[in-house]
Design a protein around this motif. Structure first.
Motif, PDB file in Angstrom:
ATOM      1  N   GLU A 290      46.048  49.979  40.990  1.00  0.00           N
ATOM      2  CA  GLU A 290      44.676  49.854  40.504  1.00  0.00           C
ATOM      3  C   GLU A 290      44.496  48.564  39.707  1.00  0.00           C
ATOM      4  OE1 GLU A 290      43.433  53.402  38.484  1.00  0.00           O
ATOM      5  OE2 GLU A 290      44.086  54.715  40.127  1.00  0.00           O
ATOM      6  N   ALA A 291      45.517  48.173  38.977  1.00  0.00           N
ATOM      7  CA  ALA A 291      45.418  46.974  38.139  1.00  0.00           C
ATOM      8  C   ALA A 291      45.334  45.693  38.952  1.00  0.00           C
ATOM      9  CB  ALA A 291      46.612  46.904  37.187  1.00  0.00           C
ATOM     10  N   LEU A 292      45.686  45.745  40.243  1.00  0.00           N
ATOM     11  CA  LEU A 292      45.562  44.565  41.089  1.00  0.00           C
ATOM     12  C   LEU A 292      44.103  44.182  41.329  1.00  0.00           C
ATOM     13  CD1 LEU A 292      48.236  45.114  43.898  1.00  0.00           C
ATOM     14  CD2 LEU A 292      48.254  43.363  42.108  1.00  0.00           C
ATOM     15  N   THR A 293      43.219  45.158  41.320  1.00  0.00           N
ATOM     16  CA  THR A 293      41.820  44.882  41.676  1.00  0.00           C
ATOM     17  C   THR A 293      41.163  43.876  40.737  1.00  0.00           C
ATOM     18  OG1 THR A 293      41.591  47.040  42.743  1.00  0.00           O
ATOM     19  CG2 THR A 293      39.568  45.913  42.109  1.00  0.00           C
ATOM     20  N   PRO A 294      41.205  44.070  39.411  1.00  0.00           N
ATOM     21  CA  PRO A 294      40.599  43.046  38.541  1.00  0.00           C
ATOM     22  C   PRO A 294      41.291  41.694  38.669  1.00  0.00           C
ATOM     23  CG  PRO A 294      41.767  44.691  37.236  1.00  0.00           C
ATOM     24  CD  PRO A 294      41.678  45.225  38.621  1.00  0.00           C
ATOM     25  N   LEU A 295      42.587  41.683  38.934  1.00  0.00           N
ATOM     26  CA  LEU A 295      43.287  40.411  39.139  1.00  0.00           C
ATOM     27  C   LEU A 295      42.700  39.678  40.343  1.00  0.00           C
ATOM     28  CD1 LEU A 295      45.586  38.356  38.802  1.00  0.00           C
ATOM     29  CD2 LEU A 295      47.012  39.889  40.191  1.00  0.00           C
ATOM     30  N   LEU A 296      42.506  40.379  41.455  1.00  0.00           N
ATOM     31  CA  LEU A 296      41.959  39.754  42.657  1.00  0.00           C
ATOM     32  C   LEU A 296      40.543  39.245  42.419  1.00  0.00           C
ATOM     33  CD1 LEU A 296      43.246  42.233  45.383  1.00  0.00           C
ATOM     34  CD2 LEU A 296      44.140  39.956  44.848  1.00  0.00           C
ATOM     35  N   ILE A 297      39.753  39.998  41.686  1.00  0.00           N
ATOM     36  CA  ILE A 297      38.384  39.564  41.390  1.00  0.00           C
ATOM     37  C   ILE A 297      38.401  38.279  40.566  1.00  0.00           C
ATOM     38  CG2 ILE A 297      36.256  40.156  40.165  1.00  0.00           C
ATOM     39  CD1 ILE A 297      36.793  43.082  40.892  1.00  0.00           C
ATOM     40  N   ASN A 298      39.277  38.223  39.586  1.00  0.00           N
ATOM     41  CA  ASN A 298      39.363  37.017  38.745  1.00  0.00           C
ATOM     42  C   ASN A 298      39.794  35.797  39.562  1.00  0.00           C
ATOM     43  OD1 ASN A 298      38.591  38.345  36.387  1.00  0.00           O
ATOM     44  ND2 ASN A 298      40.701  38.919  35.877  1.00  0.00           N
ATOM     45  N   VAL A 299      40.768  35.985  40.441  1.00  0.00           N
ATOM     46  CA  VAL A 299      41.204  34.872  41.291  1.00  0.00           C
ATOM     47  C   VAL A 299      40.074  34.426  42.205  1.00  0.00           C
ATOM     48  CG1 VAL A 299      42.798  34.201  43.127  1.00  0.00           C
ATOM     49  CG2 VAL A 299      43.639  35.541  41.196  1.00  0.00           C
ATOM     50  N   ALA A 300      39.351  35.392  42.774  1.00  0.00           N
ATOM     51  CA  ALA A 300      38.239  35.065  43.670  1.00  0.00           C
ATOM     52  C   ALA A 300      37.135  34.314  42.940  1.00  0.00           C
ATOM     53  CB  ALA A 300      37.683  36.348  44.292  1.00  0.00           C
ATOM     54  N   MET A 301      36.895  34.681  41.685  1.00  0.00           N
ATOM     55  CA  MET A 301      35.834  34.039  40.908  1.00  0.00           C
ATOM     56  C   MET A 301      36.153  32.576  40.606  1.00  0.00           C
ATOM     57  SD  MET A 301      34.909  37.038  38.165  1.00  0.00           S
ATOM     58  CE  MET A 301      34.127  35.864  37.067  1.00  0.00           C
ATOM     59  N   HIS A 302      37.427  32.258  40.471  1.00  0.00           N
ATOM     60  CA  HIS A 302      37.810  30.928  39.986  1.00  0.00           C
ATOM     61  C   HIS A 302      38.299  29.984  41.083  1.00  0.00           C
ATOM     62  CE1 HIS A 302      37.300  31.814  35.738  1.00  0.00           C
ATOM     63  NE2 HIS A 302      37.870  32.994  35.942  1.00  0.00           N
ATOM     64  N   ASN A 303      38.249  30.441  42.338  1.00  0.00           N
ATOM     65  CA  ASN A 303      38.738  29.613  43.429  1.00  0.00           C
ATOM     66  C   ASN A 303      37.778  29.643  44.605  1.00  0.00           C
ATOM     67  OD1 ASN A 303      41.795  28.855  42.724  1.00  0.00           O
ATOM     68  ND2 ASN A 303      41.393  30.944  42.008  1.00  0.00           N
ATOM     69  N   ASP A 304      37.295  28.501  45.009  1.00  0.00           N
ATOM     70  CA  ASP A 304      36.354  28.407  46.119  1.00  0.00           C
ATOM     71  C   ASP A 304      36.990  28.928  47.407  1.00  0.00           C
ATOM     72  OD1 ASP A 304      34.524  27.245  44.444  1.00  0.00           O
ATOM     73  OD2 ASP A 304      35.004  25.177  45.049  1.00  0.00           O
ATOM     74  N   GLY A 305      36.166  29.633  48.181  1.00  0.00           N
ATOM     75  CA  GLY A 305      36.612  30.120  49.478  1.00  0.00           C
ATOM     76  C   GLY A 305      37.437  31.382  49.430  1.00  0.00           C
ATOM     77  N   LEU A 306      37.598  31.971  48.261  1.00  0.00           N
ATOM     78  CA  LEU A 306      38.412  33.186  48.140  1.00  0.00           C
ATOM     79  C   LEU A 306      37.585  34.390  47.697  1.00  0.00           C
ATOM     80  CD1 LEU A 306      41.717  31.860  46.509  1.00  0.00           C
ATOM     81  CD2 LEU A 306      41.244  32.333  48.912  1.00  0.00           C
ATOM     82  N   HIS A 307      36.276  34.378  47.992  1.00  0.00           N
ATOM     83  CA  HIS A 307      35.422  35.466  47.510  1.00  0.00           C
ATOM     84  C   HIS A 307      35.729  36.791  48.197  1.00  0.00           C
ATOM     85  CE1 HIS A 307      33.350  33.829  51.036  1.00  0.00           C
ATOM     86  NE2 HIS A 307      32.783  35.001  51.178  1.00  0.00           N
ATOM     87  N   ASP A 308      36.378  36.758  49.386  1.00  0.00           N
ATOM     88  CA  ASP A 308      36.763  37.986  50.080  1.00  0.00           C
ATOM     89  C   ASP A 308      38.273  38.126  50.109  1.00  0.00           C
ATOM     90  OD1 ASP A 308      34.224  38.945  50.614  1.00  0.00           O
ATOM     91  OD2 ASP A 308      34.035  37.829  52.480  1.00  0.00           O
ATOM     92  N   LEU A 309      38.883  37.871  48.976  1.00  0.00           N
ATOM     93  CA  LEU A 309      40.331  37.863  48.847  1.00  0.00           C
ATOM     94  C   LEU A 309      40.929  39.246  49.120  1.00  0.00           C
ATOM     95  CD1 LEU A 309      42.662  35.984  47.904  1.00  0.00           C
ATOM     96  CD2 LEU A 309      42.285  36.890  45.598  1.00  0.00           C
ATOM     97  N   GLY A 310      42.063  39.260  49.811  1.00  0.00           N
ATOM     98  CA  GLY A 310      42.827  40.488  50.040  1.00  0.00           C
ATOM     99  C   GLY A 310      44.303  40.232  49.795  1.00  0.00           C
ATOM    100  N   VAL A 311      45.102  41.266  49.985  1.00  0.00           N
ATOM    101  CA  VAL A 311      46.542  41.164  49.737  1.00  0.00           C
ATOM    102  C   VAL A 311      47.296  41.450  51.027  1.00  0.00           C
ATOM    103  CG1 VAL A 311      48.499  42.205  48.537  1.00  0.00           C
ATOM    104  CG2 VAL A 311      46.356  41.831  47.318  1.00  0.00           C
TER     105      VAL A 311
END
Length: 222
Positions: A198-219
């Motif tokens: 569950e803790a991965l989700t906010p991490l992915l959102i933060n990475v997506a917010m700060h990096n262009d082209g990663l708004h639909d980031l997955g693992v």
């Protein structure tokens, strides 16, 4: 298999409904506290599928009626509504039914999103504790970008991590997840491991917010 998506009118519910209806023969039922909203969204999903040459019937019901019609019930609701929704539909659940939760508790401040770990340890554990006797809980679909999931033109190529204490229930959900093209389910152990997922989700959102082209980031684990 019949799958009920409670809160199936929201972003994650939409993505899972469209993907299962598009990629598999499973029957999808949309649930909402407002049955009219559920029916309207079900018609929208049918229209989207029809535009792609797929003729599928999707029904919409009030949450309890949707749960009553399915063996696998996905709680596609925000974390703060997860246990309330379980309690709301408890009388509609039968022994052997499976509750699936993708919810993650989060809070936001000026620095970004953070995992808001509940006292029970995880939202998945809260759902398991609220489930009626004989109904198993499985954590799955936590770290999926809703926009990417709902875009049927997008190749997923991502993983979803599954946790449960009931191996049979986990296997059922694993097979359902594997029916979605491009989504690979991976066993992450028992419910005690849910907080890490569950803790991965906010991490992915933060990475997506700060990096262009990663708004639909997955693992993807390789």
């Amino acid at each position: 298999m019949r799958i009920a998506l409670l809160g199936g009118t929201g972003d994650v519910g939409e993505g899972l409904a469209l993907r299962w209806a598009y990629h598999s023969d499973h029957e999808v039922v949309i649930g909402s506290r407002d049955p009219e909203k559920a029916r309207a969204k079900a018609e929208e999903y049918e229209t989207e599928l029809s535009s792609r040459g797929v003729d599928r019937k999707i029904n919409g019901f009030e949450n309890g009626m949707a749960a009553d019609r399915a063996r696998v019930v996905v709680l596609a609701v925000p974390a703060y509504h997860a246990t309330d929704t379980v309690e709301e539909v408890a009388d509609s659940l039968d022994e052997g039914d499976i509750l699936v939760t993708p919810a993650t508790g989060m809070k936001r401040d000026e620095d970004g999103f953070h995992y808001n770990r509940p006292g029970a340890g995880s939202v998945t554990r809260l759902v398991a504790d609220a489930a009626p006797e004989g109904v198993s809980a499985v954590g799955a679909f936590h770290n999926l970008a809703a926009g990417r999931l709902a875009n049927l033109d997008a190749d997923l190529g991502i993983d979803t991590l599954l946790v449960a204490d009931d191996d049979d229930a986990k296997e059922t959900v694993r097979l359902l997840a594997a029916d979605i093209d491009g989504l690979r389910p991976l066993d992450a152990g028992g419910l005690a491991n849910a907080p890490e997922i569950e803790a991965l989700t906010p991490l992915l959102i933060n990475v997506a917010m700060h990096n262009d082209g990663l708004h639909d980031l997955g693992v993807r684990f390789d």
